[in-house]
Enzyme design. Structure first.
Site, PDB file in Angstrom:
ATOM      1  N   HIS A   1       2.977  18.430   4.232  1.00 46.04           N
ATOM      2  CA  HIS A   1       3.192  18.267   5.673  1.00 46.04           C
ATOM      3  C   HIS A   1       1.968  18.760   6.430  1.00 46.04           C
ATOM      4  O   HIS A   1       1.460  19.846   6.154  1.00 46.04           O
ATOM      5  CB  HIS A   1       4.419  19.061   6.107  1.00 46.04           C
TER       6      HIS A   1
ATOM      7  N   HIS B   1      -0.101  18.375  10.604  1.00 45.67           N
ATOM      8  CA  HIS B   1      -0.190  17.802  11.957  1.00 45.67           C
ATOM      9  C   HIS B   1      -1.588  17.226  12.132  1.00 45.67           C
ATOM     10  O   HIS B   1      -2.207  17.378  13.192  1.00 45.67           O
ATOM     11  CB  HIS B   1       0.051  18.871  13.028  1.00 45.67           C
TER      12      HIS B   1
ATOM     13  N   ASP C   1      -5.018  -0.327  -0.565  1.00 41.77           N
ATOM     14  CA  ASP C   1      -5.007   0.312  -1.886  1.00 41.77           C
ATOM     15  C   ASP C   1      -3.963   1.422  -1.968  1.00 41.77           C
ATOM     16  O   ASP C   1      -3.123   1.446  -2.868  1.00 41.77           O
ATOM     17  CB  ASP C   1      -6.370   0.976  -2.162  1.00 41.77           C
TER      18      ASP C   1
ATOM     19  N   HIS D   1       5.550  14.479  16.046  1.00 41.75           N
ATOM     20  CA  HIS D   1       5.525  15.653  15.200  1.00 41.75           C
ATOM     21  C   HIS D   1       4.283  15.706  14.302  1.00 41.75           C
ATOM     22  O   HIS D   1       3.380  16.491  14.555  1.00 41.75           O
ATOM     23  CB  HIS D   1       6.830  15.690  14.390  1.00 41.75           C
TER      24      HIS D   1
ATOM     25  N   TYR E   1      -4.945   2.892 -11.186  1.00 42.02           N
ATOM     26  CA  TYR E   1      -4.696   4.337 -11.127  1.00 42.02           C
ATOM     27  C   TYR E   1      -3.274   4.675 -11.556  1.00 42.02           C
ATOM     28  O   TYR E   1      -2.990   5.815 -11.925  1.00 42.02           O
ATOM     29  CB  TYR E   1      -4.948   4.852  -9.713  1.00 42.02           C
TER      30      TYR E   1
END
Lengths: 224, 224, 224, 224
Positions: free
Chosen positions: C95, C97, C120, C160, C214
């Protein structure tokens, strides 16, 4: 101050250009007049900032001709030299292509005075100088004609970048740092609307106070 | 806490101003009230951030007059001192010209509350204070009159920059860091369109929760 | 992998958040699921990034309740825990900001796919999740409902910030870094005009190739 | 120069990409032709910039096939290899998704020449190449067809990013650094109005002088 000490100061001051992100690759330079002599110390051409030291600074006369050693001075040496010849009160010159200031220069716009910090350091707007090609005295002449009689120690040379002057190399570096700081804030302020100008009387009061408090810069040179 | 420890804290907190890019050259400053005494510790004037230490912090009374040593305190000392005299719950004050916040200040615009992080830390918009000249109590009065009765610990002084307050110097530094973070995000959000405001009830819920969880800041001072 | 190794990985990955400038003060966090157990490791609340180490990471159950030690986990722990409960293929959650991504979130706008690097990594647009208050399962539910069945490992939670997921904490950190990179470039592209969209068939081809090359991320979880 | 020295140079030059913020995570790469041999040295795929060294650079033939070791070369190897096959005067290739340059690429716009530094290094506008999918020769062909006969050592590949070439890897890295610098300044200049173009004769004079002074780049290759 010895020439050796001045070389160390000039070499070290380039670290402020990289610290504040004012330069890319090898594109900016600092010089200082050797006090009491017709000589200047300047960055060598094309040397990485990481590799600068007192030893590889280049000592030139005030026509920009090296007086010792094998290294070529900065390709902007002619402009620095012209300023020292024309403005005897100037002890240091700095040149950068710092991003926000150069963006104003690309539009040929001076930076209006929206900030008290700009009134303090620059005494009002930061002016634009003419377009000039490298390789002769045109850049030097453009700097001197724009800054003579102006409070600002910084000029935005059109489509090119910033030159700043000061009584010392350190003062000129400070002006280069503050010029980019002011240019960035003014850019952002105008990007979302119309900044509020500061009244001329308030600009004058701020400038007068700042010059008296810090009072290290002589009055502008007479027209050359 | 001893005065010595407070000097070390204040010196070290200036490192957060440079880490987050809130200051150029020597333009920002942190101070702290000495707990239980009518004294404050503040940055010396014109000293490089790299050279700050517990030893060169300046101890002043709450009129901003140094009570020991030879160094002059920050030229913003009068504003810090005024805040400590008028707001007894304030333990720390910070001043910066951080770029995005100062751009809002140049337009004289408060920062609307578009972000939950802003609701948490500032309880809503970040307000604008009046234009004020340095050199007397005008800046201090503008800070105090704007922040008194307001949830925000930050004020954008018009055409100037940011002042933040907190119960400690560390809390005021956090508010300065978050103020610039919020100012930058709000700038970018508005640059491409119209951000969605947060409902007042949600702002209140976020602010109340954050103050209770972290609960280190006393309620706003009564009008001075 | 031992729990000790996982603690070290999670502590160290926070260094990528600061290196790329995704976080201010203590505002972002990384967690990882303990493989094969109903446990997670997450950042402690309000601890400086400089002070994070394996020792002060917090071990919680998947309701977000610490199972040992005295430190409180991140105030975002409930959202992380909800994701681990609802999406068994997720091994890491991040998380932030981060500025540009949060600016898109403040307008409630998803980021259109203008860049091959976005095709991608994200397989198309980066979606917006709902406005949700902290303190219950609302944020977790918003993340899961938005990302379930979507190619993107990143969601912009309205007003947020960003949450990202991955098979490992490192993959989620990579998604957080790339999300901000893509958000910034898309912002700048649109600031001066209209970027050219990438055709859906090309987005599909790029995404398929990248996932195969990948190929470390399992297919999206079924709706929870 | 030995192959060992070339590996060290290429590994170390990646540090310039991170220093100037041109790359996120593992997204950019530098390669160099082994002088006098049909071989190239390039970054390994997906290895962190902090972990690059002479030892993990990958030696490939000019079809992009590794000729020793176990590491896979960059996923952009085919494009580098195509350039070396088609442009024998090229000694180094660099690829980045640097932010501002990629924003111009997302709009499919070349960067007009507003700056003397751009005239010096790029000889005029920085051109846009076609949209091309990874996985074959399409990207390489787009680079070569755009740069052949053009003064610019940089091309903005549409919706993708930047490729630069040079007589050495160091020159290509310099071009990548200057391309982003020019792209950022031009973006900011245009964000607030209309920059002043530089007259073609002045661009030519600046370019000619710069190439003579620094004169390390051979003339453009004939059309492939």
């Amino acid at each position: 101050m010895t020439e050796r000490e001045l070389r160390e100061i000039v070499a070290r001051l380039h670290g402020e250009l990289t610290r504040y992100g004012l330069v890319a690759w090898t594109a900016g330079n600092v010089s200082a007049r050797v006090p009491g002599r017709d000589l200047m110390v300047i960055k060598p051409s094309g040397v990485d900032y990481d590799d600068l030291s007192a030893d590889n600074m280049v000592l030139c006369d005030l026509d920009g001709v090296p007086v010792e050693g094998d290294l070529s001075p900065s390709s902007d040496t002619a402009a620095h030299a012209y300023v020292y010849r024309a403005m005897p009160e100037v002890g240091g010159v700095v040149h950068t292509h710092s991003t926000y200031a150069t963006a104003w220069a690309a539009r040929g716009e001076s930076i209006p005075c929206y900030l008290t910090a700009q009134a303090d350091e620059f005494g009002g707007e930061i002016p634009v100088g003419p377009f000039a090609l490298i390789g002769g005295d045109d850049i030097g002449k453009g700097i001197v004609s724009t800054l003579t009689g102006h409070r600002s120690p910084a000029v935005l040379m059109r489509n090119h970048g910033v030159f700043t002057i000061g009584p010392t190399a350190r003062a000129a570096v400070k002006a280069a740092v503050m010029c980019e700081d002011v240019a960035r804030t003014a850019h952002l302020a105008r990007a979302l609307g119309q900044p509020i100008p500061i009244a001329q009387a308030d600009i004058d009061a701020l400038y007068d106070r700042y010059q008296n408090v810090y009072g290290q810069r002589p009055s502008p040179a007479p027209s050359s």
